[in-house]
Every structure is written in structure tokens, then in C-alpha cells.
Design a protein around this motif. Structure first.
Motif, PDB file in Angstrom:
ATOM      1  N   MET A   1       0.827  -1.208   0.000  1.00 30.43           N
ATOM      2  CA  MET A   1       0.000   0.000   0.000  1.00 30.43           C
ATOM      3  C   MET A   1       0.862   1.258   0.000  1.00 30.43           C
ATOM      4  O   MET A   1       0.553   2.237  -0.676  1.00 30.43           O
ATOM      5  CB  MET A   1      -0.932  -0.002   1.204  1.00 30.43           C
ATOM      6  CG  MET A   1      -2.133  -0.895   1.053  1.00 30.43           C
ATOM      7  SD  MET A   1      -3.310  -0.605   2.366  1.00 30.43           S
ATOM      8  CE  MET A   1      -3.124  -2.098   3.310  1.00 30.43           C
ATOM      9  N   LEU A   2       1.965   1.222   0.764  1.00 30.54           N
ATOM     10  CA  LEU A   2       2.863   2.377   0.790  1.00 30.54           C
ATOM     11  C   LEU A   2       3.505   2.603  -0.575  1.00 30.54           C
ATOM     12  O   LEU A   2       3.659   3.746  -1.020  1.00 30.54           O
ATOM     13  CB  LEU A   2       3.935   2.194   1.858  1.00 30.54           C
ATOM     14  CG  LEU A   2       3.486   2.400   3.297  1.00 30.54           C
ATOM     15  CD1 LEU A   2       4.604   2.037   4.267  1.00 30.54           C
ATOM     16  CD2 LEU A   2       3.060   3.841   3.511  1.00 30.54           C
TER      17      LEU A   2
ATOM     18  N   GLU B   1       2.200   1.785  -3.448  1.00 28.49           N
ATOM     19  CA  GLU B   1       1.150   2.319  -4.320  1.00 28.49           C
ATOM     20  C   GLU B   1       0.931   3.803  -4.041  1.00 28.49           C
ATOM     21  O   GLU B   1       0.774   4.595  -4.961  1.00 28.49           O
ATOM     22  CB  GLU B   1      -0.150   1.550  -4.116  1.00 28.49           C
ATOM     23  CG  GLU B   1      -0.132   0.144  -4.667  1.00 28.49           C
ATOM     24  CD  GLU B   1      -1.382  -0.651  -4.318  1.00 28.49           C
ATOM     25  OE1 GLU B   1      -2.294  -0.095  -3.662  1.00 28.49           O
ATOM     26  OE2 GLU B   1      -1.442  -1.832  -4.699  1.00 28.49           O
ATOM     27  N   ALA B   2       0.921   4.162  -2.755  1.00 28.41           N
ATOM     28  CA  ALA B   2       0.738   5.567  -2.399  1.00 28.41           C
ATOM     29  C   ALA B   2       1.899   6.412  -2.916  1.00 28.41           C
ATOM     30  O   ALA B   2       1.701   7.517  -3.421  1.00 28.41           O
ATOM     31  CB  ALA B   2       0.608   5.718  -0.884  1.00 28.41           C
ATOM     32  N   SER B   3       3.103   5.865  -2.808  1.00 25.88           N
ATOM     33  CA  SER B   3       4.278   6.577  -3.310  1.00 25.88           C
ATOM     34  C   SER B   3       4.195   6.741  -4.822  1.00 25.88           C
ATOM     35  O   SER B   3       4.482   7.821  -5.356  1.00 25.88           O
ATOM     36  CB  SER B   3       5.544   5.812  -2.933  1.00 25.88           C
ATOM     37  OG  SER B   3       6.673   6.425  -3.492  1.00 25.88           O
TER      38      SER B   3
ATOM     39  N   THR C   1       1.497   6.796  -6.621  1.00 22.97           N
ATOM     40  CA  THR C   1       0.439   7.770  -6.897  1.00 22.97           C
ATOM     41  C   THR C   1       0.970   9.188  -6.699  1.00 22.97           C
ATOM     42  O   THR C   1       0.709  10.074  -7.523  1.00 22.97           O
ATOM     43  CB  THR C   1      -0.770   7.518  -5.977  1.00 22.97           C
ATOM     44  OG1 THR C   1      -1.234   6.188  -6.172  1.00 22.97           O
ATOM     45  CG2 THR C   1      -1.879   8.502  -6.254  1.00 22.97           C
TER      46      THR C   1
END
Length: 162
Positions: free
Chosen positions: A86-87, A89-91, A93
Motif C-alpha cells: 500500500m505504501l 502504491e501511495a508513493s 500515486t
């Protein structure tokens, strides 16, 4: 004790008693802190003893508990892996958003440059239009003056011929 030293009549005696009361208050505070530290140390020792006995109890044959620990660790590992994904993916994004902002900034800079070029051209066009209008007024003046002069000359020639 605070009220007592204030009730002493002589100033020198009052100052002496005030210092003594302050020293006693500091000593009481120091003793209280020492007692708190001692109690905390005893609580830690008791907690360590409970944990030690719990660990020894596990080592003496609680196999189901060991399996449950391994299962908990596997779940924790899966949770960490999920959190890591998730981290990432957030990065990704965030990086994508920053790239888009950079593209938009470049596009807006280009539009601004084009707008300024148009405004500069318009400014030049305005000055050229003003020059043309002024020349047109001068040409009209010359045309009307020529017409008037031609009429005057023709009238003069007709008047002279008669």
C-alpha cells in the motif's frame, strides 16, 4: 508550615524560617521522587518475574501456544507485506501526481508565453493601427483640400472665361 514562618515577627527570624521550610519542602519532594523510583523498580521486577514464569510455563509443554505464536507471526508478516504494498502504491500515486503537476506547469508556462507574445503583437498592432488612422485622416484632409482647390480653380477659370 508555610503559614507559621509568615507569622514570625522579626524579619531575620522570618527569613531563617522561610529557608528552613523551603529546605524541608525540597527534601520531602526528593524523598517522594525516590519512593516513586523505588516503587517503579519493584513493579518492573514483579513484571519481569511474571513474564519469566510465563515463558518457563510455555517451554514446559504448551505446544498449541507455540503454534498460535507462529500463526500470529505469519499474520503479522502478511500484514507488513500488505502495508508495504500500500505504501508503494501511495508513493507511486504521489510521483504520478507530481509528474502531472510538472506537465501542467510546463503547459501553463507555454500558454503564458504565447499569451504574452499575442499581447506584444497586439501592442505592436495597436501602434500600427493608430499610425494608419492618423495617415488616413491626413489623406482625407489632403483629398478635401484638393477637392476644394479644384472647385475654386474651376470656378475661377469659368469666371475668367466668361
Amino acid at each position: 508550615m508555610d503559614r507559621l514562618w509568615r507569622s514570625v515577627g522579626a524579619k531575620s527570624q522570618r527569613d531563617l524560617w522561610k529557608r528552613k521550610v523551603e529546605q524541608i519542602a525540597e527534601e520531602a519532594q526528593s524523598l517522594k521522587e525516590s519512593l516513586d523510583k523505588y516503587n517503579l523498580r519493584n513493579q518492573k521486577r514483579a513484571q519481569e518475574a511474571r513474564e519469566r514464569s510465563e515463558l518457563l510455563g510455555r517451554a514446559n509443554g504448551e505446544g498449541a501456544h507455540v503454534l498460535r505464536i507462529f500463526d500470529d507471526e505469519a499474520q503479522a508478516r502478511a500484514s507488513v507485506h500488505s502495508s508495504s504494498r500500500m505504501l508503494e502504491e501511495a508513493s507511486a500515486t504521489g510521483e504520478s501526481i507530481l509528474r502531472k503537476y510538472a506537465e501542467q506547469r510546463d503547459w501553463l508556462k507555454s500558454a503564458q508565453r504565447k499569451g504574452l507574445d499575442v499581447l506584444n503583437t497586439m501592442g505592436l498592432s495597436n501602434s500600427v493601427l493608430k499610425l494608419i488612422e492618423r495617415r488616413n485622416r491626413v489623406d482625407q484632409s489632403i483629398k478635401y483640400a484638393g477637392m476644394v482647390l479644384t472647385v475654386v480653380i474651376v470656378v475661377y477659370l469659368i469666371w475668367r472665361w466668361r
